[in-house]
Design an enzyme around this catalytic site. Structure first.
Site, PDB file in Angstrom:
ATOM      1  N   CYS A 120       0.697  -1.104   0.307  1.00 52.45           N
ATOM      2  CA  CYS A 120      -0.087   0.299  -0.398  1.00 52.45           C
ATOM      3  C   CYS A 120       0.900   1.152  -0.451  1.00 52.45           C
ATOM      4  CB  CYS A 120      -1.003  -0.060   1.389  1.00 52.45           C
ATOM      5  SG  CYS A 120      -2.254  -1.234   1.474  1.00 52.45           S
ATOM      6  N   CYS A 125       0.810   2.562   5.756  1.00 56.04           N
ATOM      7  CA  CYS A 125       1.505   1.534   7.360  1.00 56.04           C
ATOM      8  C   CYS A 125       0.631   0.376   5.520  1.00 56.04           C
ATOM      9  CB  CYS A 125       0.312   0.586   7.664  1.00 56.04           C
ATOM     10  SG  CYS A 125      -1.921   0.770   7.240  1.00 56.04           S
ATOM     11  N   HIS A 143      -9.700   3.341  -0.972  1.00 53.79           N
ATOM     12  CA  HIS A 143      -7.883   2.601  -1.241  1.00 53.79           C
ATOM     13  C   HIS A 143      -7.459   1.560  -2.486  1.00 53.79           C
ATOM     14  CE1 HIS A 143      -4.156   0.789   0.232  1.00 53.79           C
ATOM     15  NE2 HIS A 143      -4.734   0.161   0.892  1.00 53.79           N
TER      16      HIS A 143
HETATM   17  C1  LIG Z   1     -14.338  -5.463   5.089  1.00 53.61           C
HETATM   18  C2  LIG Z   1     -15.065  -5.785   3.613  1.00 53.61           C
HETATM   19  C3  LIG Z   1     -14.886  -7.342   3.448  1.00 53.61           C
HETATM   20  C4  LIG Z   1     -16.298  -5.201   3.058  1.00 53.61           C
HETATM   21  O1  LIG Z   1     -16.729  -5.343   2.351  1.00 53.61           O
HETATM   22  P1  LIG Z   1     -18.060  -5.589   1.508  1.00 53.61           P
HETATM   23  O2  LIG Z   1     -18.845  -6.786   1.961  1.00 53.61           O
HETATM   24  O3  LIG Z   1     -18.079  -5.580  -0.397  1.00 53.61           O
HETATM   25  O4  LIG Z   1     -18.587  -4.881   1.881  1.00 53.61           O
HETATM   26  P2  LIG Z   1     -20.093  -3.653   1.367  1.00 53.61           P
HETATM   27  O5  LIG Z   1     -19.503  -2.752   0.542  1.00 53.61           O
HETATM   28  O6  LIG Z   1     -21.142  -4.473   0.680  1.00 53.61           O
HETATM   29  O7  LIG Z   1     -20.202  -3.139   2.780  1.00 53.61           O
HETATM   30  C5  LIG Z   1     -21.140  -4.170   3.627  1.00 53.61           C
HETATM   31  C6  LIG Z   1     -22.158  -3.464   4.061  1.00 53.61           C
HETATM   32  O8  LIG Z   1     -22.118  -2.677   5.005  1.00 53.61           O
HETATM   33  C7  LIG Z   1     -22.448  -1.728   4.712  1.00 53.61           C
HETATM   34  N1  LIG Z   1     -22.165  -0.199   5.290  1.00 53.61           N
HETATM   35  C8  LIG Z   1     -20.362   0.028   4.761  1.00 53.61           C
HETATM   36  N2  LIG Z   1     -20.194   0.579   5.068  1.00 53.61           N
HETATM   37  C9  LIG Z   1     -20.881   1.781   5.461  1.00 53.61           C
HETATM   38  C10 LIG Z   1     -21.353   2.927   5.775  1.00 53.61           C
HETATM   39  N3  LIG Z   1     -20.163   4.264   6.410  1.00 53.61           N
HETATM   40  N4  LIG Z   1     -22.426   3.673   6.959  1.00 53.61           N
HETATM   41  C11 LIG Z   1     -23.576   2.363   6.838  1.00 53.61           C
HETATM   42  N5  LIG Z   1     -23.321   1.663   6.089  1.00 53.61           N
HETATM   43  C12 LIG Z   1     -22.729   0.562   5.967  1.00 53.61           C
HETATM   44  C13 LIG Z   1     -23.119  -1.683   3.265  1.00 53.61           C
HETATM   45  O9  LIG Z   1     -24.021  -0.531   2.993  1.00 53.61           O
HETATM   46  C14 LIG Z   1     -23.153  -3.146   2.813  1.00 53.61           C
HETATM   47  O10 LIG Z   1     -24.646  -2.894   3.968  1.00 53.61           O
HETATM   48  P3  LIG Z   1     -25.669  -3.796   3.550  1.00 53.61           P
HETATM   49  O11 LIG Z   1     -25.209  -5.380   2.985  1.00 53.61           O
HETATM   50  O12 LIG Z   1     -26.776  -4.098   3.710  1.00 53.61           O
HETATM   51  O13 LIG Z   1     -25.363  -3.888   1.575  1.00 53.61           O
HETATM   52  C15 LIG Z   1     -14.072  -5.357   1.788  1.00 53.61           C
HETATM   53  O14 LIG Z   1     -14.001  -3.931   2.066  1.00 53.61           O
HETATM   54  C16 LIG Z   1     -12.870  -5.356   2.646  1.00 53.61           C
HETATM   55  O15 LIG Z   1     -12.153  -6.680   2.385  1.00 53.61           O
HETATM   56  N6  LIG Z   1     -11.632  -4.365   2.833  1.00 53.61           N
HETATM   57  C17 LIG Z   1     -10.840  -4.401   3.458  1.00 53.61           C
HETATM   58  C18 LIG Z   1      -9.443  -4.547   1.919  1.00 53.61           C
HETATM   59  C19 LIG Z   1      -8.266  -4.451   3.187  1.00 53.61           C
HETATM   60  O16 LIG Z   1      -7.126  -5.851   3.325  1.00 53.61           O
HETATM   61  N7  LIG Z   1      -7.636  -3.279   2.165  1.00 53.61           N
HETATM   62  C20 LIG Z   1      -5.772  -3.810   2.358  1.00 53.61           C
HETATM   63  C21 LIG Z   1      -5.420  -2.553   4.144  1.00 53.61           C
HETATM   64  S1  LIG Z   1      -4.295  -1.941   3.405  1.00 53.61           S
END
Ligand SMILES: CC(C)(COP(=O)(O)OP(=O)(O)OC[C@H]1O[C@@H](n2cnc3c(N)ncnc32)[C@H](O)[C@@H]1OP(=O)(O)O)[C@@H](O)C(=O)NCCC(=O)NCCS
Length: 428
Positions: A91, A415, A385
């Protein structure tokens, strides 16, 4: 030769960031990189022949274009003689690209360079199993139809299942999300703290979008192949986020007792970002007013099997030391928000005397981060990101905001996978 002059950050630009599988679904990282580098060149009116070097970051590279930067350079009309290479420091790749170009400028190898990164998590390579790969190679060498089919007869059903790259540490097998969960548990970061950081991220990003600060950094992306659809706004910022909605989301990586949710994690994102760098002399000679100058940077690494996401806790004090500054001198901070837990844990560590003594080997804590100066235009949780691009987004936003607020020193921290951390100090 005199002392090397400063490296100027002259301009920055990025594509809108969109959820993976969203509007950029049919584009590649090269397409996104080209859109933003082309716009950067046009806006800054730098002559393509003046560019001496292009470096871009990408984390999940495509076998179709392993050297993304070279394809971007050729695709936007940089002369074929302009060298380009692609870096992967997870990243922190785009910040590494900036460091590579800055070193080349300092060394006199180039006076002008472009650095950035691009990522398409909509276009990740889908792999075959090793047994399937062996069968394909063997079949390719065979001389008869029977010999060509024989290797496939030995395959088992599970060998046919395609594999997607995991966002996990190869050395530990833990996903980034699981590592964030471990961090939250071991450093006592509460769900409430994490959700508050996520909430601020969306509020600040919404505000900076509505008042034009973030849109000023964006280029439009015309979506191939028909070029009828135009993406011109960030797609992930939720202006309607409430604390209650965040609190209601279930934990994702540790379903029973966890605290890391889709709301307080950065989302999987497509996008690209880039900055234009010049030697101070060249910028002045060509009549540019740089946004900021690179003062110092540092990279640090911790054991990924310990606290994977604590690299910034080491890199920030190292970069400050190189810059001859203390945290109190820093007017604005852009800290990459991989997860809210990681932001909270690093902020906590910087303020901790025991962390200073036990980890940094110094008597005094690094200092208290002022939340009012941190991620004032939102962060990766709200904005998104795209792994390889984030560093260039952080530097672009920081440099613009330093100018708006007339701030002397700013800090970026990221990070990265492998337990690494990257920090860079800008000055005006
Ligand atoms: C966390 C993670 C698994 C979520 O993926 P996802 O399930 O596709 O996420 P979504 O955007 O569909 O969100 C899931 C739910 O949370 C809700 N949601 C997410 N952010 C929200 C917010 N700020 N407020 C309200 N609801 C929220 C969405 O609306 C969705 O609801 P639904 O299921 O009713 O539609 C994915 O984003 C991920 O793997 N992130 C980490 C990435 C990572 O590891 N990066 C490396 C870091 S350096």
């Amino acid at each position: 030769m005199g002392a090397p002059g400063r490296v100027a950050l002259v301009a920055g630009c990025r594509t809108p960031f969109a959820k993976a599988g969203g509007p950029f679904r049919d584009l590649t990282a090269v397409d996104l990189g080209k859109a933003c580098v082309r716009e950067l060149i046009e806006r800054s009116e730098v002559a393509p022949q003046a560019v001496g070097l292009l470096v871009m970051g990408q984390v999940v590279s495509s076998p179709r274009a392993p050297n993304l930067a070279r394809e971007v350079g050729l695709g936007v009309g940089l002369p074929p003689g302009v060298p380009a290479h692609t870096v992967n420091r997870a990243c922190a790749s785009a910040t590494q690209a900036v460091a590579d170009v800055a070193l080349a400028i300092r060394d006199g190898q180039a006076q002008v360079g472009i650095a950035g990164g691009a990522e398409s998590l909509s276009d990740v390579p889908i792999l075959h199993s090793r047994r399937m790969a062996h069968a394909l190679v063997e079949a390719g060498r065979a001389r008869s139809l029977a010999a060509r089919l024989a290797p496939f007869a030995r395959l088992r059903p599970r060998d046919l299942v395609p594999q997607t790259p995991a966002i996990a540490e190869p050395s530990t097998g833990l996903s980034m999300g699981q590592s964030a969960e471990k961090l939250a548990q071991e450093r006592g970061i509460t769900r409430l703290e994490q959700d508050e950081i996520a909430y601020r991220s969306h509020v600040n990003a919404g505000r900076a979008s509505d008042d034009g600060r973030l849109p000023a950094e964006l280029c439009k992306v015309y979506v191939a192949p028909r070029y009828e659809q135009v993406v011109e706004h960030d797609g992930l910022i939720r202006r309607d986020t409430t604390r209650e909605a965040l609190a209601a989301l279930p934990p994702v990586f540790e379903r029973r007792y966890g605290s890391v949710t889709a709301g307080n994690s950065s989302p999987l994102t497509d996008g690209a970002a880039a900055v234009l760098l010049m030697s101070e002399e060249r910028a002045k000679a060509d009549g540019y007013t740089p946004l900021a100058y690179l003062r110092a940077w540092a990279v640090a690494a911790v054991d990924p099997a310990g606290q994977l996401l604590m690299g910034p806790g080491l890199a920030i004090p190292a970069a400050l030391e190189r810059a001859g500054l203390s945290l109190a001198d820093i007017g604005l901070i852009e800290m990459h928000e991989a997860f809210a837990a990681q932001v909270a844990a690093n902020v906590q560590a910087l303020a901790s005397e025991s962390y200073a003594r036990e980890v940094l080997g110094r008597e005094q804590a690094v200092g208290q981060v002022d939340w009012e100066r941190l991620n004032v235009c939102g962060g990766s949780i709200a904005i998104g990101h795209p792994f390889g691009a984030t560093g260039a987004r952080l530097l672009t936003t920081l440099a613009h905001e330093m100018r708006r607020r007339d701030v002397g020193f700013g800090l970026v921290s990221v990070c990265a996978q492998g337990g690494m951390g990257f920090a860079m100090v800008l000055e005006r």
